[in-house]
Design a protein around this motif. Sequence first.
Motif, PDB file in Angstrom:
ATOM      1  N   LEU A 104       0.756  -0.998  -0.257  1.00  0.00           N
ATOM      2  CA  LEU A 104       0.348   0.345   0.040  1.00  0.00           C
ATOM      3  C   LEU A 104       0.807   1.311  -0.101  1.00  0.00           C
ATOM      4  O   LEU A 104       0.428   2.316  -0.916  1.00  0.00           O
ATOM      5  CB  LEU A 104      -0.782   0.120   1.307  1.00  0.00           C
ATOM      6  N   ASP A 177      -5.978   0.597   4.275  1.00  0.00           N
ATOM      7  CA  ASP A 177      -6.788   1.094   2.473  1.00  0.00           C
ATOM      8  C   ASP A 177      -7.133   1.807   2.537  1.00  0.00           C
ATOM      9  O   ASP A 177      -7.562   3.077   3.601  1.00  0.00           O
ATOM     10  CB  ASP A 177      -7.770  -0.203   2.172  1.00  0.00           C
ATOM     11  N   TYR A 179      -8.422   5.191  -0.338  1.00  0.00           N
ATOM     12  CA  TYR A 179      -9.474   5.346  -2.221  1.00  0.00           C
ATOM     13  C   TYR A 179     -10.277   6.774  -1.791  1.00  0.00           C
ATOM     14  O   TYR A 179     -10.899   7.839  -1.130  1.00  0.00           O
ATOM     15  CB  TYR A 179     -10.666   4.547  -2.357  1.00  0.00           C
ATOM     16  N   THR A 191      -7.595   0.368  -9.095  1.00  0.00           N
ATOM     17  CA  THR A 191      -7.430   0.372  -8.565  1.00  0.00           C
ATOM     18  C   THR A 191      -9.232   0.163  -8.433  1.00  0.00           C
ATOM     19  O   THR A 191     -10.168  -1.118  -7.752  1.00  0.00           O
ATOM     20  CB  THR A 191      -7.693   0.640  -7.364  1.00  0.00           C
ATOM     21  N   LEU A 199     -14.194  -0.443   0.771  1.00  0.00           N
ATOM     22  CA  LEU A 199     -13.156  -0.656   1.707  1.00  0.00           C
ATOM     23  C   LEU A 199     -13.431  -1.433   2.309  1.00  0.00           C
ATOM     24  O   LEU A 199     -14.016  -0.676   3.134  1.00  0.00           O
ATOM     25  CB  LEU A 199     -12.869   0.624   1.344  1.00  0.00           C
ATOM     26  N   TRP A 205      -4.302  -5.696   0.735  1.00  0.00           N
ATOM     27  CA  TRP A 205      -2.675  -4.881  -0.059  1.00  0.00           C
ATOM     28  C   TRP A 205      -2.107  -6.175   0.362  1.00  0.00           C
ATOM     29  O   TRP A 205      -0.758  -6.630  -0.305  1.00  0.00           O
ATOM     30  CB  TRP A 205      -2.583  -3.866   0.218  1.00  0.00           C
TER      31      TRP A 205
END
Length: 228
Positions: A104, A177, A179, A191, A199, A205
Amino acid sequence: MEKFTLGIAVLVFVILAGCSQKEYHPTKESISKIEASVESSEKSAVKILSDLANQEFSIQADQISEDDYTFMEAFGKAFINLYTGAVAEQETVSFKNYIANKNLLQFTNKMLELEQLQDSKGGNGIIFGLDNEFKKAELKRLDNNLYYLELPFSNQGSGMSCKLLVQSVNKSLIIVDLYFGNKDGVDTLATGHPAVRKLNNPKLWDDQEWVDGVMEKLEKYETELLSM
């Protein structure tokens, strides 16, 4: 109009707290007191980014509790200001105090690099900056020590959102995580579209096959950007 956001206010207050910053838990009262003084700060953007990158967010217990919600929100805002500020200022920064997973971390570093390149070519449909305004956060407890945090924010009227999965490891908050999911965002291209990108998996990851696919998309997009 305020020049700096609540996230920056929290940051500056924590820094002023000196050696006690790791145990600092911001309150409404302390945040209100510092907002006025933040406006007169003469720190450069580079110094603010450095302070954000070096900030540590530790909690007192082994797992996140309701007492840490405000602190976790400040953590998320600091990360967003660090990332979007780095894009706007075209600066290289470290996310090591926010992200522990090497995959990540590698992705976030590359996403920043490509977002900066994209921004320099006028390819971003939104405005990145360091002084973001945040709206009400959405916070959900998914597991004993796993939380979903969504932070809507804007810069110069350009609205955005960042979704995070947050855990604590060794009493330190970490992102497992993330986004942004902007229309032209690098993470959207790599992604998945917001309609399908979820999520909810703290081990995402660690899936090397999935990670390899994401990194391949980043490499392809980098080639496209460099040829523009």
